[in-house]
Design a protein around this motif. Structure first.
Motif, PDB file in Angstrom:
ATOM      1  N   THR A 170       0.830  -1.201   0.000  1.00  0.00           N
ATOM      2  CA  THR A 170       0.000   0.000   0.000  1.00  0.00           C
ATOM      3  C   THR A 170       0.866   1.253   0.000  1.00  0.00           C
ATOM      4  OG1 THR A 170      -1.723  -1.190   1.197  1.00  0.00           O
ATOM      5  CG2 THR A 170      -1.836   1.198   1.238  1.00  0.00           C
ATOM      6  N   ALA A 171       1.914   1.256   0.793  1.00  0.00           N
ATOM      7  CA  ALA A 171       2.824   2.408   0.832  1.00  0.00           C
ATOM      8  C   ALA A 171       3.514   2.594  -0.512  1.00  0.00           C
ATOM      9  CB  ALA A 171       3.853   2.234   1.943  1.00  0.00           C
ATOM     10  N   ALA A 172       3.901   1.505  -1.136  1.00  0.00           N
ATOM     11  CA  ALA A 172       4.557   1.596  -2.445  1.00  0.00           C
ATOM     12  C   ALA A 172       3.600   2.152  -3.492  1.00  0.00           C
ATOM     13  CB  ALA A 172       5.073   0.229  -2.875  1.00  0.00           C
ATOM     14  N   ARG A 173       2.354   1.705  -3.458  1.00  0.00           N
ATOM     15  CA  ARG A 173       1.374   2.224  -4.422  1.00  0.00           C
ATOM     16  C   ARG A 173       1.133   3.713  -4.219  1.00  0.00           C
ATOM     17  NH1 ARG A 173      -2.361  -2.541  -3.434  1.00  0.00           N
ATOM     18  NH2 ARG A 173      -1.518  -4.103  -4.814  1.00  0.00           N
ATOM     19  N   ARG A 174       1.039   4.134  -2.959  1.00  0.00           N
ATOM     20  CA  ARG A 174       0.828   5.560  -2.686  1.00  0.00           C
ATOM     21  C   ARG A 174       2.028   6.391  -3.126  1.00  0.00           C
ATOM     22  NH1 ARG A 174      -2.058   5.428   3.241  1.00  0.00           N
ATOM     23  NH2 ARG A 174      -4.045   4.588   2.485  1.00  0.00           N
ATOM     24  N   THR A 175       3.216   5.888  -2.888  1.00  0.00           N
ATOM     25  CA  THR A 175       4.424   6.595  -3.320  1.00  0.00           C
ATOM     26  C   THR A 175       4.472   6.682  -4.843  1.00  0.00           C
ATOM     27  OG1 THR A 175       5.582   5.803  -1.362  1.00  0.00           O
ATOM     28  CG2 THR A 175       6.933   6.625  -3.172  1.00  0.00           C
ATOM     29  N   ALA A 176       4.160   5.577  -5.510  1.00  0.00           N
ATOM     30  CA  ALA A 176       4.148   5.569  -6.975  1.00  0.00           C
ATOM     31  C   ALA A 176       3.104   6.540  -7.516  1.00  0.00           C
ATOM     32  CB  ALA A 176       3.889   4.155  -7.490  1.00  0.00           C
ATOM     33  N   LEU A 177       1.946   6.592  -6.869  1.00  0.00           N
ATOM     34  CA  LEU A 177       0.905   7.525  -7.293  1.00  0.00           C
ATOM     35  C   LEU A 177       1.362   8.969  -7.122  1.00  0.00           C
ATOM     36  CD1 LEU A 177      -1.984   7.994  -8.286  1.00  0.00           C
ATOM     37  CD2 LEU A 177      -2.704   7.919  -5.892  1.00  0.00           C
ATOM     38  N   ALA A 178       2.065   9.256  -6.040  1.00  0.00           N
ATOM     39  CA  ALA A 178       2.577  10.609  -5.814  1.00  0.00           C
ATOM     40  C   ALA A 178       3.613  10.986  -6.875  1.00  0.00           C
ATOM     41  CB  ALA A 178       3.180  10.715  -4.419  1.00  0.00           C
ATOM     42  N   VAL A 179       4.497  10.051  -7.213  1.00  0.00           N
ATOM     43  CA  VAL A 179       5.516  10.311  -8.239  1.00  0.00           C
ATOM     44  C   VAL A 179       4.846  10.559  -9.589  1.00  0.00           C
ATOM     45  CG1 VAL A 179       7.421   9.261  -9.536  1.00  0.00           C
ATOM     46  CG2 VAL A 179       7.354   9.074  -7.049  1.00  0.00           C
ATOM     47  N   CYS A 180       3.865   9.736  -9.931  1.00  0.00           N
ATOM     48  CA  CYS A 180       3.129   9.928 -11.195  1.00  0.00           C
ATOM     49  C   CYS A 180       2.420  11.273 -11.222  1.00  0.00           C
ATOM     50  CB  CYS A 180       2.102   8.816 -11.388  1.00  0.00           C
ATOM     51  SG  CYS A 180       2.774   7.300 -12.046  1.00  0.00           S
ATOM     52  N   THR A 181       1.815  11.643 -10.112  1.00  0.00           N
ATOM     53  CA  THR A 181       1.078  12.900 -10.049  1.00  0.00           C
ATOM     54  C   THR A 181       2.007  14.095 -10.246  1.00  0.00           C
ATOM     55  OG1 THR A 181      -0.539  11.895  -8.559  1.00  0.00           O
ATOM     56  CG2 THR A 181      -0.452  14.291  -8.596  1.00  0.00           C
ATOM     57  N   VAL A 182       3.161  14.081  -9.605  1.00  0.00           N
ATOM     58  CA  VAL A 182       4.119  15.181  -9.764  1.00  0.00           C
ATOM     59  C   VAL A 182       4.594  15.258 -11.217  1.00  0.00           C
ATOM     60  CG1 VAL A 182       6.432  15.974  -9.115  1.00  0.00           C
ATOM     61  CG2 VAL A 182       4.833  15.203  -7.354  1.00  0.00           C
ATOM     62  N   ALA A 183       4.912  14.120 -11.816  1.00  0.00           N
ATOM     63  CA  ALA A 183       5.367  14.105 -13.207  1.00  0.00           C
ATOM     64  C   ALA A 183       4.266  14.589 -14.149  1.00  0.00           C
ATOM     65  CB  ALA A 183       5.820  12.701 -13.599  1.00  0.00           C
ATOM     66  N   ASP A 184       3.031  14.167 -13.895  1.00  0.00           N
ATOM     67  CA  ASP A 184       1.913  14.580 -14.748  1.00  0.00           C
ATOM     68  C   ASP A 184       1.644  16.075 -14.640  1.00  0.00           C
ATOM     69  OD1 ASP A 184       1.641  11.966 -15.555  1.00  0.00           O
ATOM     70  OD2 ASP A 184      -0.104  11.538 -14.297  1.00  0.00           O
ATOM     71  N   ILE A 185       1.730  16.611 -13.421  1.00  0.00           N
ATOM     72  CA  ILE A 185       1.509  18.049 -13.238  1.00  0.00           C
ATOM     73  C   ILE A 185       2.606  18.853 -13.937  1.00  0.00           C
ATOM     74  CG2 ILE A 185       1.522  19.902 -11.518  1.00  0.00           C
ATOM     75  CD1 ILE A 185       0.002  17.961  -9.664  1.00  0.00           C
ATOM     76  N   ALA A 186       3.850  18.418 -13.803  1.00  0.00           N
ATOM     77  CA  ALA A 186       4.952  19.116 -14.471  1.00  0.00           C
ATOM     78  C   ALA A 186       4.772  19.090 -15.984  1.00  0.00           C
ATOM     79  CB  ALA A 186       6.286  18.483 -14.075  1.00  0.00           C
ATOM     80  N   ALA A 187       4.463  17.924 -16.528  1.00  0.00           N
ATOM     81  CA  ALA A 187       4.265  17.818 -17.979  1.00  0.00           C
ATOM     82  C   ALA A 187       3.034  18.607 -18.421  1.00  0.00           C
ATOM     83  CB  ALA A 187       4.124  16.356 -18.381  1.00  0.00           C
ATOM     84  N   GLY A 188       1.995  18.608 -17.595  1.00  0.00           N
ATOM     85  CA  GLY A 188       0.788  19.358 -17.925  1.00  0.00           C
ATOM     86  C   GLY A 188       1.037  20.855 -17.979  1.00  0.00           C
ATOM     87  N   LEU A 189       1.812  21.368 -17.036  1.00  0.00           N
ATOM     88  CA  LEU A 189       2.131  22.797 -17.056  1.00  0.00           C
ATOM     89  C   LEU A 189       2.988  23.163 -18.265  1.00  0.00           C
ATOM     90  CD1 LEU A 189       2.733  23.434 -13.273  1.00  0.00           C
ATOM     91  CD2 LEU A 189       1.014  24.544 -14.703  1.00  0.00           C
ATOM     92  N   LEU A 190       3.929  22.296 -18.610  1.00  0.00           N
ATOM     93  CA  LEU A 190       4.745  22.559 -19.801  1.00  0.00           C
ATOM     94  C   LEU A 190       3.884  22.525 -21.064  1.00  0.00           C
ATOM     95  CD1 LEU A 190       7.878  20.504 -18.792  1.00  0.00           C
ATOM     96  CD2 LEU A 190       7.792  22.980 -19.131  1.00  0.00           C
TER      97      LEU A 190
END
Length: 117
Positions: free
Chosen positions: A27-47
């Protein structure tokens, strides 16, 4: 013959069972992976949003457009002027699109690696 210590290997019924740590780790790994994906998606979305606003010739005096431009400049500082083209639109697409794609690839790659662990 009553003993307070349970025999090794047998569950003590007076105490609740220990939580399954592997499930908590997953569960912790999934939450961490989701956080990493979210940060990457937000960065790419802003660009990507900056590229879209630039191509649509948005008003650069607008505070929202200025915020998106400054954030995109901060995210893509390392890729500025990799491509120097005469066409301004193509230059912006390449110089901001490349970091967006790299952020997506690296972010989702790290997240998939975390999920596998």
């Amino acid at each position: 013959m009553s003993s307070t210590d349970p025999v090794s290997g047998y569950r003590n019924y007076d105490q609740p069972p220990e939580p399954d740590r592997s499930l908590r780790n997953q569960t912790a790994a999934r939450r961490t992976a989701l956080a990493v994906c979210t940060v990457a998606d937000i960065a790419a979305g802003l660009l990507g949003l900056w590229v879209l606003l630039f191509l649509l010739d948005a008003n650069r005096g607008n505070p929202f457009v200025e915020f998106v431009r400054e954030t995109a400049d901060w995210l893509a500082w390392w890729a500025q002027d990799i491509f120097t083209m005469d066409t301004e639109g193509l230059r912006v697409v390449l110089n901001y699109g490349l970091p967006a794609v790299i952020y997506l690839l690296i972010g989702h790659g790290i997240a998939s690696r975390i999920n596998r662990a």
